[in-house]
Design an enzyme around this catalytic site. Sequence first.
Site, mmCIF file in Angstrom:
data_model
loop_
_atom_site.group_PDB
_atom_site.id
_atom_site.type_symbol
_atom_site.label_atom_id
_atom_site.label_comp_id
_atom_site.label_asym_id
_atom_site.label_seq_id
_atom_site.Cartn_x
_atom_site.Cartn_y
_atom_site.Cartn_z
ATOM 1 N N SER A 160 0.806 -1.423 -0.067
ATOM 2 C CA SER A 160 0.082 0.054 -0.125
ATOM 3 C C SER A 160 0.806 1.310 0.057
ATOM 4 C CB SER A 160 -1.029 0.053 1.205
ATOM 5 O OG SER A 160 -0.461 -0.005 2.468
ATOM 6 N N ASP A 408 -2.802 7.041 11.485
ATOM 7 C CA ASP A 408 -2.045 6.456 10.438
ATOM 8 C C ASP A 408 -0.706 7.108 10.531
ATOM 9 O OD1 ASP A 408 -0.892 5.380 8.213
ATOM 10 O OD2 ASP A 408 -2.656 5.755 6.936
ATOM 11 N N HIS A 411 1.577 5.556 6.347
ATOM 12 C CA HIS A 411 1.336 6.054 5.015
ATOM 13 C C HIS A 411 1.442 7.697 5.277
ATOM 14 C CE1 HIS A 411 -1.146 2.499 5.366
ATOM 15 N NE2 HIS A 411 -0.539 2.201 3.791
#
Length: 432
Positions: A160, A408, A411
């Site tokens: 990802s 998060d 990312h």
Amino acid sequence: MKQNWGKTVYYKQNHFVFKLAISILLVGFGFRLLFSQSSNVNPNVTDDNITITAPVVDKPIPSDLVESTNEFIQFQPKDDGSEKCNVFDGEWLPHSGGPAYTNNTCRWIESHQNCMGNGRPDTGYIYWKWSPKACELPRFDAKKFLEMMRDKSWAFVGDSITRNHLQSFLCLLSQVEDAVELYHDKDYKNRKWHFPSYNLTVSVMWSPFLAKADIFEDIDGVSSSEIQLHLDVLDKTWTEQFHTWDYVLFSSGKWFIKTAIYYENNSILGCHGCEGKNYTDLGFNFAYRKILKNLFDFIMNSNTKSTVIYRTSTPDHFENGSWSTGGSCDRTIPAKEGDFELSDLNRLLREIELPEISKAEEHASEKGMKLKLLDVTPLSLVRPDGHPGPYRHFYPFAKDKNAKVQYDCLHWCLPGPIDSWNDLLMNLVVNG
């Protein structure tokens, strides 16, 4: 155990200062010796061939890195001044120009990385530029890049974070011409775009291990069983298309930390983190090294004319916990060098990547093939401000300013620091 890159920079700086001091002392001593000789010495005579060289001093090896392999030390990225500028050695400097795109000018940003659209109140994190210490790194020039890539094909293969990188790539290019999506699977993990005016195609292939893996996770990352990872079989999702691409960027690493059962020749070889199972725990580093070797062997035996790029794994910046235990990342400016260190897990990934990539680069050079390292770890390590944090969710504090939400810190916001990865990528393609 400490992170090696931060210490490498620290000792490089100390090494330089020490050599400078020795040189100054020797020069001073030399002049004192010259002027203490007889008055017959002509002060106007100079000898340009005389040089004073400071003794070579080896970099000290920190005691807590004694267990690290000699192979890793051997393959550390070098910047000895004898070769072209090391664009991976630098610092973040304020940049008033801001990003090349925003969430309003690029439609390819996924909601989880749309920090602006999700209500992140500060914008300072987008006003920084990576600046190598010994040269200039131009910003990504989308028009020039598209002209160079006429009738070419690109693929990004990995997890990802690879997809995160690909979205930055698309956003930058789409400021010149918006991409047309040609294909996506039902989960939008494998996708393909086309830039019609340039006949450039760009694909992203979701292959977190780069090898064959049976994964039993739902959309929230909750697993119902251990991953079944075949160490000796590369993922046909990308291998079947590899020969069709002109440029391929691979990256992996993070998924190897997950609990997995390892297979070889369709038989269980061992595992990682499989408590309660009667298997040998081989460790994720064993699996990562083995798959990287297989990856590079496949590339070397493919006789491809493609340019292959391997991007190093990137650090997370969770503080006071982890992804699943309430970890957070609330910083709004880059960290100072040394403030953050790679976790032991990320350090181990790096200790595997650098030697394997370096050996593969050497092999590729002998065969006339193009294989390049994209080392984004150092510049990413000092950007704890570049993650979505709570703003992976849409206005997470709109109803309750004290709401508890999952952060998060893995990312990257788009736009954000990850855009500089593409500055480096273009430099590799143009000047590498």
